[in-house]
Enzyme design. Structure first.
Site, PDB file in Angstrom:
ATOM      1  CG  ASP A  89      -0.190  -0.089   2.535  1.00 37.56           C
ATOM      2  OD1 ASP A  89       0.782  -0.867   2.613  1.00 37.56           O
ATOM      3  OD2 ASP A  89      -0.566   0.606   3.504  1.00 37.56           O
ATOM      4  CD  GLU A 151       4.145   0.366   6.906  1.00 41.40           C
ATOM      5  OE1 GLU A 151       5.004   0.673   7.759  1.00 41.40           O
ATOM      6  OE2 GLU A 151       3.729   1.167   6.032  1.00 41.40           O
TER       7      GLU A 151
END
Length: 394
Positions: A89, A151
């Site tokens: 991400d 994350e």
């Protein structure tokens, strides 16, 4: 078990082509639903490249998070081996402040620009290129490529893996941007909410109400006293800021000068050093603020704004630390930013953070990866794989 055959290797895209494709796929994670994306397309793309190289690929949904997936790709078998880990991400972006399209890899000034170039989609392209360079060499220990979800927001991808007990390996390198310098420790992150609830009333007579803001004033004094105590007791010279920090970040309370404040809410940030336990810190805070609430007959709520990231430390004497120091020529250091390292460490692996790019380029408009970092990164990754997976390493 060997790395892929040369014939399959020849059909793979190059580093730039892989990074172009990864950057083109939006995979923002955010607590704000209007920003949040699935990472499924990124995970599927990595699987598309890793499977022809001989990896057994498992894509695991993150429980309770629709559209979010972790990937575990394993080459070889056995109880040991090396995990090369990254998150799929990115953070949100401010389109008006970018000089080029965040989702298009743009080369200028000997840099690759794009959202996620250094933090940290570029790491996956470099890992795959390193694997290809070792084609047809027999693996003595498994190589695992790990790609996680979310994350940048919740770290729930890494949490889910730790709860599932996966993956199993002996050593793990997380490719966050560190300028290719090994990092063996970082502080934790705690973001907490403290709320006092009282009773409103006319300000001309304090007995008509219970002032939540006055209670918060006393609680803040207690928090600052705790901070002073912790900073006197805990120091670590490896960090630029050598003590744990506590920042009073945001406060809201009351609605009018002539009304007794019925509700006051404080948000604060605590950065513990390695060796400081988050649950113990929360209990110490509660032990100080509960008497204030009780004596003033105020309702009290104290809760994390998110679950937090524990502090992380790997011993300076660990084999992984020594190997990475030798390969890079840099002594392992400490950083202020947090990573998924604590969860990989919970799985029993020696864990270290090291990757191309620099943290001051992450989360910024015009994020970039310096081209001068690309070849050294591939060389270091190749040598790590050689040492932990190809050599006779027990």
């Amino acid at each position: 078990m060997t790395v892929s055959s040369t014939s399959r290797n020849a059909n793979m895209p190059g580093i730039q082509e892989m990074l172009e494709r990864l950057i083109s796929i939006p995979s923002i994670s955010s607590a704000s639903p209007e920003w949040d994306h699935s990472n499924e397309a990124v995970v599927n793309t990595l699987a598309e490249w890793l499977e022809p190289l001989g990896f057994a690929v498992e894509i695991m949904p993150v429980p309770g998070m629709p559209g979010k997936f972790n990937l575990i790709a394993t080459l070889g078998s056995g109880p040991g081996g090396l995990v090369l880990s990254g998150h799929t991400d990115t953070v949100p972006f401010d389109d008006q402040r970018w000089q080029s399209d965040p989702f298009k890899l743009t080369e200028r000034d000997d840099r690759w620009y794009g959202l996620g170039t250094c933090d940290m989609k570029g790491f996956f392209a470099l890992v795959i290129d390193a694997v290809r360079k070792l084609a047809d060499q027999p693996l003595r220990q498994p190589l695992i490529v790990l790609a996680t979800a979310d994350e940048e927001s919740s770290m729930n991808g890494a949490r889910a893996l730790a709860e599932a007990g996966r993956p199993k390996g002996r050593y793990a390198v997380i490719g966050e941007p560190t300028g290719l310098k090994p990092v063996r420790m970082h502080k934790g992150i705690m973001m907490e909410r403290l709320v006092f609830e009282g009773q409103s009333g006319h300000s001309s007579d304090p007995s008509l109400g219970r002032n939540a803001m006055e209670g918060m004033h006393a609680a803040i004094s207690q928090l600052l006293a705790l901070r002073s105590d912790w900073q006197a007791r805990y120091q670590n010279p490896n960090f630029k800021v050598q003590v744990p920090t506590l920042n009073l970040g945001c406060i809201h309370g009351g609605d009018n000068p002539n009304r007794i404040c019925a509700n006051c809410e404080l948000h604060f940030d605590l950065r513990p050093l390695p060796g400081m336990d988050m649950d113990t810190l929360r209990q110490a805070i509660l032990d100080q603020v509960e008497p204030e609430a009780r004596s003033r007959e105020l309702g009290l709520r104290f809760e994390p704004l998110f679950d937090g990231v524990p502090p992380f430390e790997t011993s300076a004497d660990a084999e992984l630390v020594k190997v990475c120091e030798r390969l890079t020529g840099h002594t392992a250091e400490a950083v202020a930013f947090a990573t998924e390292a604590p969860w990989l460490q919970k799985l029993g692996m020696e864990t270290l953070v090291m990757g191309p790019g620099h943290i001051d380029q992450a989360h910024q408009p015009d994020e970039y990866l310096d081209l001068s970092q690309v070849k050294p990164a591939v060389d270091i990754l190749s040598r790590l794989i050689q040492h932990f997976c190809l050599d006779d390493h027990q």
